[in-house]
Each structure stands twice: as C-alpha cells, then as structure tokens.
Write a protein that holds these residues in place. Structure first.
Motif, PDB file in Angstrom:
ATOM      1  N   PRO A 257      17.452  17.649  -4.093  1.00  0.00           N
ATOM      2  CA  PRO A 257      18.250  18.855  -4.254  1.00  0.00           C
ATOM      3  C   PRO A 257      18.652  19.339  -5.555  1.00  0.00           C
ATOM      4  CG  PRO A 257      19.431  16.868  -3.432  1.00  0.00           C
ATOM      5  CD  PRO A 257      17.804  16.481  -3.461  1.00  0.00           C
ATOM      6  N   ASN A 258      19.109  20.617  -5.787  1.00  0.00           N
ATOM      7  CA  ASN A 258      19.661  20.893  -6.991  1.00  0.00           C
ATOM      8  C   ASN A 258      18.665  21.175  -8.244  1.00  0.00           C
ATOM      9  OD1 ASN A 258      21.947  21.283  -5.547  1.00  0.00           O
ATOM     10  ND2 ASN A 258      22.582  19.028  -5.965  1.00  0.00           N
ATOM     11  N   VAL A 259      17.367  20.754  -7.857  1.00  0.00           N
ATOM     12  CA  VAL A 259      16.454  21.136  -8.970  1.00  0.00           C
ATOM     13  C   VAL A 259      15.854  22.439  -9.345  1.00  0.00           C
ATOM     14  CG1 VAL A 259      16.156  18.631  -8.938  1.00  0.00           C
ATOM     15  CG2 VAL A 259      14.330  20.245  -7.803  1.00  0.00           C
ATOM     16  N   GLY A 260      16.380  23.246  -8.628  1.00  0.00           N
ATOM     17  CA  GLY A 260      15.869  24.641  -8.514  1.00  0.00           C
ATOM     18  C   GLY A 260      16.555  25.726  -9.352  1.00  0.00           C
TER      19      GLY A 260
ATOM     20  N   SER B 193      15.808  15.193 -15.523  1.00  0.00           N
ATOM     21  CA  SER B 193      15.395  13.713 -15.525  1.00  0.00           C
ATOM     22  C   SER B 193      15.057  13.426 -13.978  1.00  0.00           C
ATOM     23  CB  SER B 193      16.313  12.830 -16.067  1.00  0.00           C
ATOM     24  OG  SER B 193      15.676  12.100 -16.860  1.00  0.00           O
ATOM     25  N   TYR B 194      15.943  13.712 -13.317  1.00  0.00           N
ATOM     26  CA  TYR B 194      16.038  13.537 -11.616  1.00  0.00           C
ATOM     27  C   TYR B 194      14.702  14.103 -11.038  1.00  0.00           C
ATOM     28  CZ  TYR B 194      17.437  13.905  -6.710  1.00  0.00           C
ATOM     29  OH  TYR B 194      17.229  13.732  -5.401  1.00  0.00           O
ATOM     30  N   PHE B 195      14.511  15.367 -11.349  1.00  0.00           N
ATOM     31  CA  PHE B 195      13.193  16.057 -10.992  1.00  0.00           C
ATOM     32  C   PHE B 195      11.885  15.676 -11.513  1.00  0.00           C
ATOM     33  CE2 PHE B 195      11.035  20.681 -10.925  1.00  0.00           C
ATOM     34  CZ  PHE B 195      10.619  20.421  -9.627  1.00  0.00           C
ATOM     35  N   ARG B 196      11.870  15.181 -12.851  1.00  0.00           N
ATOM     36  CA  ARG B 196      10.643  14.766 -13.445  1.00  0.00           C
ATOM     37  C   ARG B 196      10.583  13.442 -12.343  1.00  0.00           C
ATOM     38  NH1 ARG B 196       8.633  16.663 -18.219  1.00  0.00           N
ATOM     39  NH2 ARG B 196       9.773  18.018 -19.294  1.00  0.00           N
TER      40      ARG B 196
ATOM     41  N   ARG C 111       8.854  25.502 -12.856  1.00  0.00           N
ATOM     42  CA  ARG C 111       9.087  24.316 -13.759  1.00  0.00           C
ATOM     43  C   ARG C 111       8.138  23.148 -13.757  1.00  0.00           C
ATOM     44  NH1 ARG C 111      14.382  24.380 -13.062  1.00  0.00           N
ATOM     45  NH2 ARG C 111      14.557  25.200 -15.139  1.00  0.00           N
ATOM     46  N   ALA C 112       7.563  22.846 -12.418  1.00  0.00           N
ATOM     47  CA  ALA C 112       6.638  21.653 -12.270  1.00  0.00           C
ATOM     48  C   ALA C 112       5.039  21.941 -13.075  1.00  0.00           C
ATOM     49  CB  ALA C 112       6.165  21.818 -10.935  1.00  0.00           C
ATOM     50  N   LEU C 113       5.037  23.633 -12.996  1.00  0.00           N
ATOM     51  CA  LEU C 113       3.650  23.982 -13.728  1.00  0.00           C
ATOM     52  C   LEU C 113       4.087  23.884 -15.313  1.00  0.00           C
ATOM     53  CD1 LEU C 113       3.188  27.187 -11.856  1.00  0.00           C
ATOM     54  CD2 LEU C 113       1.645  25.363 -12.256  1.00  0.00           C
TER      55      LEU C 113
END
Length: 178
Positions: free
Chosen positions: A97-100, A110-113, A145-147
């Motif tokens: 959640p909340n990474v978008g 950091s959490y998303f990575r 962001r992942a790209l």
C-alpha cells in the motif's frame, strides 16, 4: 407513400467509454489519483483482464497490488478501536500500500524497493504485474517507478481488482506487506 421525416436527436455529451484516455504525463501523477488513466505506459505492457488471468494461471509472475491503505481518521475519541477496511486482491498478489503516490518519502520508497525485491527474489528481469483499481493512477505511477528502478518485464493492469472481479476471477483477503 412519402417517408416521414425523423427529428434529429440533439447531440449528447461523449460518454466515458467514448472519451479518449488522457495522454501519458512526463513524470508521475501527483493528484486526482482516482480519474481516467492513459491507455499506455511507455516501457510496460498493458494488460486487460483476460491477459492478466492468463499470466496468473501460467504462474511464475509476481502480482503487486498498490491500493493505498486508508489512514486512521483524525479526531477519534480516546479508546476508540480502529480496524482497517478489508481489502480483496488477486490470489497470491503482494499488497504494497501507498507506493503509488506521485511523490514518495524515503521510507515509502525503501518499502517499495524492498517489496519488489522480495516478490521478484531480487531479479530485475522477473515478470511483474502492477495493479490497483480501475481509473487509479496509483498503479500507473508504481509501474512507471518499477521501470525507473530497472525492472525490465513490467506489465500494468489498469482495471485491476475491479476488472478482475468483473471477469468472474477469484479474489482473496489481503494483508499489507509489513
């Protein structure tokens, strides 16, 4: 017998289904996250429910749900119990959640990575499917962001859990990744 004249119908406003989707912005979407999304995401594949289901059934693809987690309401009286709303997702998906959001603070980034690394076992070439709900820029931002992080096999599923459920595909209760 002469043909009867038919009155002309007044032109109607275009429906959402006939309105062209917005163009991709240069950067991330920073506001109005629940609004029509582009039809494309440069560098990623765009999936419809059938294509997403085919990948899911095949296996070996990491599904990442980026629906934001609702914050605890401000001003609750002391002692009030707060329970998060239940969230259903695609079976086996990791909920981050909340990474978008368009701008992430250092902790959220950091959490998303870390979440992407965990779900792909550290392989930036592993296939990813990133989703949220229909007309939600959170998934578009997160896939973009992942790209940018160097992931090479990113798919964006713009109708997300809404399109999945409407296709009669299973959903399961989700818990966010700690």
């Amino acid at each position: 017998m002469p043909a009867l004249a038919q009155p002309l119908a007044a032109p109607s406003a275009p429906s959402a289904a006939t309105t062209a989707p917005p163009a991709e912005p240069e950067g991330y979407r920073l506001d109005a996250y629940r609004s029509p999304v582009p039809a494309t995401l440069h560098g990623a594949r765009v999936l419809d429910p059938a294509a997403a289901a085919e990948l899911w059934r095949k296996g070996g693809v990491a599904f990442v749900d980026v629906l934001p987690r609702p914050p605890k309401p401000a001003g609750l009286p002391a002692g009030t119990l707060w329970r998060d709303q239940p969230h259903s997702t695609i079976p086996g998906a990791m909920w981050l959640p909340n990474v978008g959001f368009g701008a992430l603070n250092a902790d959220t980034e950091s959490y998303f990575r870390a979440g992407l690394s965990a779900v792909t076992r550290g392989d930036v070439n592993a296939p990813l499917v990133i989703f949220c709900q229909r007309d939600c820029w959170m998934s578009w931002n997160a896939a973009k962001r992942a790209l940018a992080y160097g992931y090479t096999d990113v798919s964006w599923f713009p109708t997300g859990v809404d399109g999945w459920g409407e296709a009669g595909l299973p959903l399961e209760a989700a818990q966010p990744r700690p």
